[in-house]
Scaffold this motif. Structure first.
Motif: not given
Length: 119
Positions: A1-25
């Motif tokens: 797995m390249s460094k770019t892939d790892k960074n993209e996965i980190k961003l997707i994990r953050i994005q998932i949390g942000c979207i869920i929190k926004y929708e919940r609130l």
């Protein structure tokens, strides 16, 4: 797995949390109320929203069903600008924006900037 892939996965994990929190609130639900609806704990919801926890797909599907989120929306990486807007909109929905929460959101914005810079 390249460094770019790892960074993209980190961003997707953050994005998932942000979207869920926004929708919940936006639906006026607490972490506790959402957790009861999907038979988990509020701690689990909090960890997902803060991108501290990789959850299984079953929990994500249950959350998406409860919050009326299309699951694809969670995994299609948004731009830096779009993620920053989701955070700003989430801040607007916060009933009590404590200094601690404000610091968290500011650090989250910086973290997203950093991860995008590494892509």
């Amino acid at each position: 797995m390249s460094k770019t892939d790892k960074n993209e996965i980190k961003l997707i994990r953050i994005q998932i949390g942000c979207i869920i929190k926004y929708e919940r609130l936006s639906k006026g639900l607490s972490q506790e109320e959402l957790s009861v609806r999907i038979d988990t704990t509020s701690t689990t919801i909090g960890r997902i929203e803060r991108a501290e926890h990789s959850c299984n797909w079953e929990i994500l599907i249950l959350i998406c069903n409860q919050l009326n989120i299309e699951i694809e929306r969670l995994f299609s990486l948004k731009s830096n600008k779009e993620l920053q807007l989701i955070i700003s909109n989430t801040i607007d929905l916060e009933k009590k924006l404590t200094k601690e929460k404000n610091n968290y959101y500011n650090s989250l914005k910086k973290r997203i900037e950093k991860e995008f810079a590494l892509l």
